[in-house]
Structure formats: structure tokens, C-alpha cells
Design an enzyme around this catalytic site. Structure first.
Site, PDB file in Angstrom:
ATOM      1  N   ASP A 581      -6.513  57.716  33.481  1.00  0.00           N
ATOM      2  CA  ASP A 581      -6.762  57.487  32.057  1.00  0.00           C
ATOM      3  C   ASP A 581      -8.242  57.320  31.701  1.00  0.00           C
ATOM      4  O   ASP A 581      -8.956  58.290  31.578  1.00  0.00           O
ATOM      5  CB  ASP A 581      -5.944  56.278  31.584  1.00  0.00           C
ATOM      6  CG  ASP A 581      -4.448  56.531  31.646  1.00  0.00           C
ATOM      7  OD1 ASP A 581      -4.062  57.525  32.286  1.00  0.00           O
ATOM      8  OD2 ASP A 581      -3.670  55.758  31.092  1.00  0.00           O
ATOM      9  N   GLU A 812       1.913  45.241  35.962  1.00  0.00           N
ATOM     10  CA  GLU A 812       1.337  46.583  35.998  1.00  0.00           C
ATOM     11  C   GLU A 812       0.006  46.595  36.739  1.00  0.00           C
ATOM     12  O   GLU A 812      -0.297  47.522  37.486  1.00  0.00           O
ATOM     13  CB  GLU A 812       1.150  47.088  34.565  1.00  0.00           C
ATOM     14  CG  GLU A 812       0.559  48.473  34.455  1.00  0.00           C
ATOM     15  CD  GLU A 812       0.305  48.885  33.011  1.00  0.00           C
ATOM     16  OE1 GLU A 812       0.055  50.080  32.786  1.00  0.00           O
ATOM     17  OE2 GLU A 812       0.344  48.011  32.112  1.00  0.00           O
TER      18      GLU A 812
END
Length: 842
Positions: A581, A812
Site C-alpha cells: 500500500d 492486523e
């Protein structure tokens, strides 16, 4: 003279000189005229012939042009269709639905706290909602149904789940503690057999109100062929839902209050607009009821008219919800019985409830715990009981996070003016996060497979087969799978369309590498080898797609497509296709970029293709040659080693002189308008190594074990990653060095740092595995690799477990300064690889 004047004579008179001249002139003129006439006729004939030939040539030319134009547009039309044309008509998944009866029913709705369905394209769905009557708010606030971070539960997740026959889950929703479970009883029945589900609730605080409302529902989607019907107390001694569908045959659902007192019971039978609107449908039909003692309850109204105004008797309901409001402690058993295939009057065996179900569940739990220890041997390694429970929970949550989806992606290529639908297909996949990412992600799935294959090779092969049934004729698989209305409802519109120029790390080659090494003996079974044989041509096309579409301008270089070169909002344009990302790349995207991690991924893919080709007896030469070329350290150093820092890096058009600043306000007579932060380049970029961004990308030659064991650059890399001022922390390797200009920098005004410092478990897993690899090879860096291996593994396991104890969740990502869990929760996708770290199984 008299004879010439008066007598008749046949002889012509002799002409005079003038007459003779006139006659000669006339004759000459006639001759000339005849000559001209003959010449003109010949010329006219020649001209007509030439004109016809020229016309024929023009017709041919115009025909060719028209044909070329038609061919061109026909080819464009062909190119438009390639993006949503399957690879071929042969399917990877040969056994599905009732072909696999032990996996027909399952907890395949991971986005719900507790939901069940079958592996059918248009399966009925069943599931649980609950709420505390005293905490019911506007718009259904307080009703628990889909896993939502905003619900702020104190913890939830599977404690036991084998991926096939049963599961047990604990949910902390203070002051209530819920336990949900199910056990399947396939037996010799058709249509997947029977099951029993249980919901138990206990109050953990006497200071709170003690009643709770449980809602169990059955719903059909718009394409489910069948019907459902609620049977009330007056019509049957065992009220519940009776139904029949093409995939299930005839079935009955019954409800049994095993423990506690039911205060009020009600139901709703209606038409829901969508599977994505079930909670809203329930809330819209709540009514207030008063019993004989004057106590008021919130309940459901029973049969209602449909949305188009027809009476309920004339409408087939697609949604039935049954609500029990009860004192806590309370236990409800829901039994599902398949009744097809039995003669009329036959005593059909029923699934167990009550004590019999408790015994069956306990047996499953014991079998699971025994098998878990046999596979991972954590207790034998000396792990305390609570850490063994934690590891079991992590594995169970990955297995319980497997969903079954059906639908069509929305895709687009450069040849399609607008997005077009992919073909409709099923997907059997493990989701990264039930709350935030309850759908399939291509690069996550390869990491999931590392753990799933350790538990059940056939489940993992089935998942791989489903993914490769989504391969198109170009060799592309959409990186994010958003299939069905429930999945679509959880995704922002901007992320729905998938573009066929964009890749994703081919992490299935990680799974395949493990299958070919650790599980090679299990692959030797005939059915599994046949699966690999069918998979092989698809892997070839998939590999070729990466090796061509993502290729750079210089031989041996690759770049992730899809970066936005014109954005004025992002500090460093994201490379979403890389999976990393916002990890900093070259500041100004261009087609001349060289992305180090992608080169390493393709090198891995080539080496796995070579091994697989050898196993299957295929031509393996070109894959061995490609792998040898891409892993050649001299070539790698030439293209990706910065000569000044002696570190591996991307290369591209780059400057560190980029900032986000707010443009001057647009003043108006009334009020100034504050503009969003914009990107400003303070220093002109130049083509060079992105040498200031030391982080995960820099580690890839080591992470994928492509650096020579005696390389001096391996030694430097080990020292750098172990430096606390760079990547090392007490909780794992941070994603970006503390001295990098974009360390923990926001990429836009609204986007906090993601891969710019936080600790990610998938990359740390690769680091631990690589350190183990280099530590086991006698060489100049083996001792240091072994030392770092032990420290990093200990840091990761200790912190993930500590945060699980503190918060009730696996996360996460993890903060690199405090170790605290960050991002979404629960995240039992690749973060569940902690089980393999504990077991030292790579």
C-alpha cells in the site's frame, strides 16, 4: 455538238478539273473521318477498359480498408472480452456441494458473529442476532449481527474449529458471555445430513439487567429455488421452520430451550429486500407487547404483508426470524434435520439436543485438542497451558474464518470504456478479518495457506482450486474478491472495481513451495497429483502474465502497475497492487521504475514452477533458467544494490523533497474556504536508487532466501535489521526504518501511516523463516542469523500473546514503540502465522 445537246447517251460525262478536285477533297475528308472514327472507337474502348480496371482497384482498396477497419474493431471487441473470459471451460473444482458431504454445511458466513450456510451457490443462510432489551437504540443500534469493530465487544472468536465438522466460539459482550457452537451429523443422509447449533448466555455481572433477546433466522436469497414456512405452536408440538430447497431437499428447524426461563417468544415471516438488510428488516418490524402480567416486551409481529401490499397468504416469505427473550443464564439448542429420502411414516432419526449434544460436542473438542497437539506439539515443547490455548484459538479462527461466496467481480481493462462483470463463480477462501475484510484477498490467501496446509492439505488444495477457477484467459486473477450482496455491502465503492493491469504478490507460490517440500509425501496421493496436473497449465499462464505485464524497461526489472502519477493528494503515491500500500516508492511514478520486491516474487515463482515441473515430468528447463537468472546475485546487485549505502532498494524518479502543505485559502466575502492538504515537490526528482527508504522492501532478497549465504551484503543486511535505530524493536521488525524521511508520515490528510513503521506479522514470519534458513547453512553469517532468529521469534510470540491477553484479539499490525495491537481486529489471517512461529514449522 448536236449529239451532246439532243441525243441520250449512257456514258458519264468527263469531269472538269474543279469537280475532280472537289471529289478528291471529299474522298480525302471521308477517309480522314473514317480514320478518326476508327481511332476514336479504339480510344473509347481502351478508356472504358482502363476506367473499369481503376474502378476495380478502388473497390478492392475500399474493401480492404473496410475489412481492416472491421478487423480492427473486431479485434478491439475481442480485447474487450478478454478481461472477463475464463481461462478455459475446464474447472479446477471438480468436487463441490454435496460431492463433499463433510464440508457441505459450515460456518461459511465469517462476516456474522454466528452464521451457517452450505457450499451451494444460492444456499439458504441461517444465523444469530442478539440484543439486550434495555440497550436497544435507534436504527437497530445494539443489535449484534455482523461483526463490527464499532460494536466494541470485549472479545470474540473460535476456540475450537476443525474446518469440517464442528466449532466452538466465545463472545464477550459485557455483561453477557455468549458461547456458540455447532456439530454436524452427516451419517448416511442425503443433502449433507443434520446439525445442531447451541447458543448459551450467562451473566458475568449481577449489577446489570439479566434478560437477553436471541433471534435465530432463516433467509433465502433471490435465486434460491424453494420455500420456507414458520410452523406455530397451534399447528405443531414442535414449532419451528419447515422448508424445501433444491440444494437441501426437505428440512425442519426446531428450537429447544435447554436451560433458563423464556419470558417472551415471537416470530417474523416476511419478504426481506436483500441478505444485506436482514438486521434492518428485523428492526423495522419490532413491536411492543404486553403479557398477561402486564410486563412489556419488544417482539416480532408474526406474518406480515409483503412490500407490494399482497396478503401474507399470497406471498412466499424469504425471511423468517424467531425471537426468544429469556432470563440469563439461558441455553437454546437449534436442531436442523434433513427429512428427504425417507418413506412416508418412517421414523426419521433426529439430531441430538440437550445432554446428548453436550456429549457429542465434548467428544469433538477432545479429538480436536489431541490432533492439535499431534500436529504442532506445543505442549511437548514446554509451552504453558494458556499459550497452547491461545495457539489453538488462532488456528481455529483461521479455520472458522473460511467463507463460501458466490457472485461476480466488477472488472475493467484499458479496452473497456466502463467496468464490466466477471463471470459468476464460487470462492472458498479464508478471510483476513471477519470485521473489516470479510472477503477474499489474493496475496493474503497465500500466507493463509502456510498454516492451513499444516492442518489440512485437502482444504488448502480446495481453496487454491477455487482461486484458480477465477483465472481469465489473459492469466490474471482479480486481487480482491467481492462476491455476493453481503460482501459488497462491506466495501467502499472506490475499491470495488478490479483492473486487469494491476497485479498482487503471487503468494500462492509460497504455499506451493511448502506443499512441495514439507508436505511432499502427502502430495504423492493420486487425487492430489491429479489436482496439481490440472493446476499446472493455469500456473504457467499466471506466471507468464506476471513476467510480461509487470516487466520493466530493462531486462530483469519489474514494476507494480497502477500507481497514480498525477495525484496531488498523496505524499507518496500508493502501490496498492504490491500489497504494501503506502510503503514509500520512488516519489514520482514512471514506467522506468524497478521494484525490488516484485523481482524477488517472480524469482520465487520461477523456482517453484521449476520444482513443480520436475515433479510432474514437464519441461522444466526454461523455469530453472529464469530462476537462475533472477536469483543471480551479480545481476541483482547491478540493478538493485545502492553503491553508497550498500543496501538493496527500488530505483526510479525520486526526491525526498516532497511535502504535504495546505494551499492558500480561497477567501470569499463571507468566509475563507480551507483547502485539503496537497503535495508539493520542493526539490526536482532524478532517476536514482530510493536509498533513503530502508524497510521491508530492502529485505526481500533475504526474505525469499535469494541472497547467497556467503554474500557480504547479507551480513550487512543482518546487522542493519538488528539495529534498534533502524528496523529492530522488542516486538518485531518495523516496516520502515526510524531514520527514513517518511517514517510514520501520513500519506494524505486522512490516511494514517500503514506500512511506514508498524510491525506486520506476514513479513516478520518470512524474516524468521529466512533467518532459520541462513542459520542452518555453514557460512560467515550463520551464527548471527541464528542469534537474530531466536530473538526475533521470541519477541514476536511474546508480544502477540501479551496483546491477546490484554485485548482479547489478534491484531492486523502492532505498534513498533509500545507493541500494542493496531489496525482492525480480530485479524486472524496472516497474523495467525504465530502458530507456526511457536511450533517452528516453516
Amino acid at each position: 455538238m448536236a449529239r451532246n445537246a439532243g441525243g441520250h447517251n449512257n456514258a458519264q460525262p468527263a469531269p472538269s478539273n474543279a469537280a475532280a478536285a472537289a471529289a478528291a477533297a471529299a474522298a480525302a475528308s471521308a477517309a480522314a473521318k473514317h480514320k478518326r472514327s476508327s481511332s476514336t472507337n479504339r480510344s473509347s474502348f481502351n478508356f472504358n477498359l482502363s476506367s473499369k480496371l481503376i474502378l476495380d482497384k478502388w473497390k478492392t482498396l475500399i474493401g480492404c480498408v473496410c475489412l481492416a477497419i472491421a478487423s480492427y474493431f473486431g479485434y478491439l471487441g475481442y480485447l474487450e472480452t478478454r478481461v472477463n473470459t475464463p481461462f478455459d471451460n475446464q474447472k479446477m473444482v471438480l468436487r463441490t456441494g454435496l460431492d463433499e458431504p463433510d464440508r457441505y454445511w459450515g460456518s461459511y458466513r465469517p462476516q456474522t458473529y454466528f452464521g451457517l450456510k452450505t457450499r451451494d451457490a444460492h444456499s439458504p443462510v441461517m444465523g444469530l442476532m442478539w440484543y439486550a432489551p434495555t440497550h436497544l437504540g435507534p436504527n437497530g443500534q445494539g443489535i449484534r449481527h455482523w461483526c463490527e469493530i464499532s460494536d466494541k465487544l470485549d472479545g470474540y472468536g473460535w476456540t475450537h474449529h476443525d474446518g469440517r465438522s464442528f466449532g466452538v466460539q466465545q463472545i464477550q459482550d459485557m455483561p453477557f458471555e455468549l458461547k456458540t457452537s455447532f456439530v454436524k451429523f452427516t451419517g448416511d443422509k442425503q443433502y449433507g445430513g443434520d446439525w445442531t447449533a447451541r447458543v448459551s448466555v450467562r451473566n458475568t455481572s449481577r449489577a446489570w439487567h439479566r434478560s437477553i433477546s436471541l433471534i435465530w433466522y432463516v433467509a433465502l436469497d433471490e435465486r434460491t429455488q424453494g420455500h420456507i414456512k414458520y410452523v406455530s405452536d397451534e399447528k405443531s408440538t414442535e414449532p419451528g421452520v419447515y422448508g424445501q430447497t433444491q440444494g437441501l431437499g426437505e428440512f425442519q428447524l426446531r428450537f429447544h430451550a435447554i436451560k433458563g426461563r423464556v419470558l417472551h417468544k415471537s416470530y417474523l415471516s416476511t419478504v426481506a429486500p436483500s441478505l444485506a438488510k436482514l438486521k434492518e428488516t428485523v428492526f423495522a418490524h419490532f413491536r411492543a407487547f404486553t403479557n398477561k402480567l402486564g410486563h412489556r416486551f419488544i417482539g416480532l409481529p408474526g406474518e406480515i404483508v409483503s412490500q407490494n401490499g399482497l396478503p401474507a397468504a399470497q406471498v412466499e416469505p424469504n425471511f423468517i426470524a424467531i425471537q426468544f427473550t429469556a432470563d440469563v443464564d439461558f441455553t437454546l439448542d437449534i436442531s436442523y434435520q434433513s427429512t428427504s429420502g425417507f418413506a412416508l411414516g418412517t421414523n426419521i432419526p433426529k439430531p441430538p439436543v440437550g445432554r446428548a449434544y453436550t456429549d457429542a460436542l465434548q467428544q469433538k473438542v477432545q479429538e480436536f485438542e489431541t490432533r492439535f497437539e499431534r500436529v504442532f506439539q506445543l505442549a511437548a515443547q514446554g509451552y504453558p497451558r494458556e499459550q497452547v490455548h491461545f495457539a489453538r484459538n488462532a488456528l481455529s479462527n483461521m479455520l472458522g474464518g473460511i467463507g463460501y461466496f458466490y457472485g461476480a467481480s466488477r472488472v475493467q481493462s484499458v479496452y473497456t470504456q466502463n467496468p464490466v462483470p466477471y463471470w459468476k463463480a464460487p470462492l472458498y477462501a479464508s478471510v483476513p478479518s471477519r470485521s473489516f475484510f470479510p472477503r477474499g484477498f489474493l496475496w493474503d490467501e497465500g500466507f493463509h495457506g502456510l498454516l492451513l496446509s499444516a492442518w489440512d492439505v485437502d482444504i488448502e488444495l480446495d481453496i487454491i482450486c477455487h482461486w484458480f477457477d477465477l483465472l481469465n484467459v489473459e492469466g490474471w486473477i482479480p486481487r480482491e474478491q467481492i462476491l455476493g450482496v453481503e460482501a459488497l455491502a462491506k466495501v467502499p465503492e472506490e475499491f470495488v472495481t478490479q483492473r486487469n493491469s494491476n497485479a498482487n504478490p503471487p503468494t500462492f507460490f509460497l504455499t506451493l513451495r511448502k506443499l512441495l517440500t514439507v508436505h511432499k509425501q502427502q502430495l504423492g496421493q493420486q487425487s492430489r497429483l491429479e489436482t496439481l496436473e490440472r493446476l499446472y497449465p493455469r500456473l504457467q499462464v499466471w506466471f507468464a502474465w506476471y513476467n510480461t505485464t509487470q516487466r520493466g524497461e530493462v531486462l530483469g526489472t519489474y514494476l507494480w502497475r497502477g500507481r497514480n502519477a498525477t495525484t496531488q493528494r498523496e505524499l507518496n503515491p500508493k502501490s496498492l497492487s504490491s500489497g504494501l500500500d503506502d510503503y514509500p516508492r520512488a516519489s514520482h511514478p514512471s514506467d522506468r521504475e524497478r521494484h525490488l520486491d516484485l523481482r524477488c516474487w517472480i524469482a520465487l515463482a520461477a523456482s517453484v514452477m521449476a520444482e513443480l515441473s520436475t515433479l510432474l515430468g514437464k519441461d522444466d528447463v526454461k523455469y530453472y533458467e529464469t530462476a537462475s537468472y533472477l536469483t543471480d546475485n551479480a545481476q541483482l546487485n547491478k540493478l538493485h544494490l545502492d553503491p553508497y549505502t550498500q543496501r538493496y532498494a527500488d530505483w526510479g524518479l525520486h526526491t525526498d523533497g516532497v511535502q504535504l502543505k495546505r494551499p492558500p485559502s480561497l477567501n470569499s466575502p463571507r468566509a475563507p474556504v480551507q483547502q485539503e492538504l496537497q503535495r508539493f515537490t520542493l526539490q526536482e526528482p532524478e532517476y536514482k536508487f530510493v536509498d533513503s527508504m530502508f524497510g521491508y522492501v530492502s529485505l526481500f532478497p533475504m526474505l525469499l532466501e535469494q541472497l547467497d549465504y556467503d554474500s557480504p551484503y547479507l551480513g550487512k543486511l543482518l546487522k542493519d535489521l538488528h539495529d534498534p535505530q533502524l528496523l529492530w524493536s522488542n516486538y518485531g521488525l518495523r516496516s520502515l526504518s526510524k531514520d527514513a524521511p517518511l517514517y510514520m508520515a501520513r500519506n494524505t490528510e486522512h490516511d494514517p501511516p500503514y506500512w511506514r513503521g508498524p510491525i506486520w506479522i506476514n513479513i516478520n514470519y518470512l524474516a524468521v523463516k529466512a533467518l532459520r534458513h541462513y542459520g542452518n547453512i555453514a557460512g560467515p553469517h550463520a551464527a548471527l542469523a541464528r542469534q537474530i532468529y531466536g530473538e526475533l521469534r521470541e519477541n514476536l510470540v511474546t508480544n502477540i500473546f501479551r496483546q491477546y491477553q490484554r485485548t482479547g484479539f489478534i491484531w492486523e499490525q502492532y505498534d513498533d514503540t509500545t507493541g500494542e495491537g493496531k489496525g482492525c481486529n480480530p485479524f486472524t489471517g496472516w497474523s495467525a502465522l504465530v502458530v507456526l512461529l511457536m511450533a517452528e514449522q516453516y
